[in-house]
Scaffold this active site. Sequence first.
Site, PDB file in Angstrom:
ATOM      1  N   LEU A   1       0.810  -1.219   0.000  1.00  0.00           N
ATOM      2  CA  LEU A   1       0.000   0.000   0.000  1.00  0.00           C
ATOM      3  C   LEU A   1       0.845   1.272   0.000  1.00  0.00           C
ATOM      4  CD1 LEU A   1      -2.871  -0.956   2.483  1.00  0.00           C
ATOM      5  CD2 LEU A   1      -2.751  -1.278  -0.001  1.00  0.00           C
TER       6      LEU A   1
ATOM      7  N   TYR B   1      18.571   4.290   7.970  1.00  0.00           N
ATOM      8  CA  TYR B   1      18.008   3.726   6.739  1.00  0.00           C
ATOM      9  C   TYR B   1      19.131   3.278   5.813  1.00  0.00           C
ATOM     10  CZ  TYR B   1      15.462   3.651   2.261  1.00  0.00           C
ATOM     11  OH  TYR B   1      14.927   3.306   1.042  1.00  0.00           O
TER      12      TYR B   1
END
Length: 315
Positions: free
Chosen positions: A10, A141
């Site tokens: 999504l 990240y």
Amino acid sequence: MEKILVIGALGQLGSELSSALKNIYGIQNVIVTDIREPEGGNIDGPFEVLNAMDRSRLFEIAEKYQITQVYHLAAILSAKGESDPKFAWQLNMESLIHVLDLAKEKKLNKVYWPSSIAVFGPSTPRENTPQNTVMDPNTVYGISKLAGERWCEYYHKKYGVDVRSLRYPGLIGYKAKPGGGTTDYAVDIFYQALESGKYECFLDKDTYLPMMYMDDAVKATIDLMQSDKNKIKIRSSYNIGAISFTPEQIAQEIQKALPSFKISYHPDFRQEIANSWPDSVDDSEARKDWGWQHQYDLTKMTSSILKGLSELLDN
């Protein structure tokens, strides 16, 4: 018959990639998952709620649908990851290991996992960044993506897992809202241009970064996954590039269509992250090995987004 599992379906990339995969393999053969139900509860084809860190649930879904390929897209992105580094590391790394274990134990045909230009850092050459170079990421990240690249190559060499990966630049689409990345300004700027006619950018006007239109990102991903495995020479992650520009340059393109659009600049903590990333990347290995070619430049991308987003907002 391939049965494809998309994890994080999504999100900004996942929503568009899932649609493309359904067009190729059939709606019932692409099982989309996310940690939450889709808004409105409507989605074509099979959908399952999945926390990417839930190993047993992942294996349960894979068994239920007899999965043969996995596209693992779930991650905490660069800017959002800095607010809770330990959780970002845990989610990004544990979920990848679970998918690689699934591929090894169930002998899946292929696995896709995205890396990022966030693997590079302040010591990396900024211009035409090579495929193999200094990598000293300074965000959790980037650290997790660099570690993930090593795990992917390890599972390929050690266990024969056919895992494939791309180092995405900033991805720009309009069909889903951005998810907390440093390059998100290049998505949000289009929404603000159409909705309010002005935008305050969190990066400096001259911040030059590699970018890619979502259509090209989806094309690159599918091209890579559909290539013969003997053509895939790099099992960590391929550099992949398309265009590079600054906030000022994209604003000028928007102003060609919307002359009254105004932009201002108020750099925040994301500026330091952006300053550690390349200006452009050398993706000649991807172009040589499996024929990568991008289709969108800045002008073509801007025109496509303004047209598509205007229709979306009108509806």
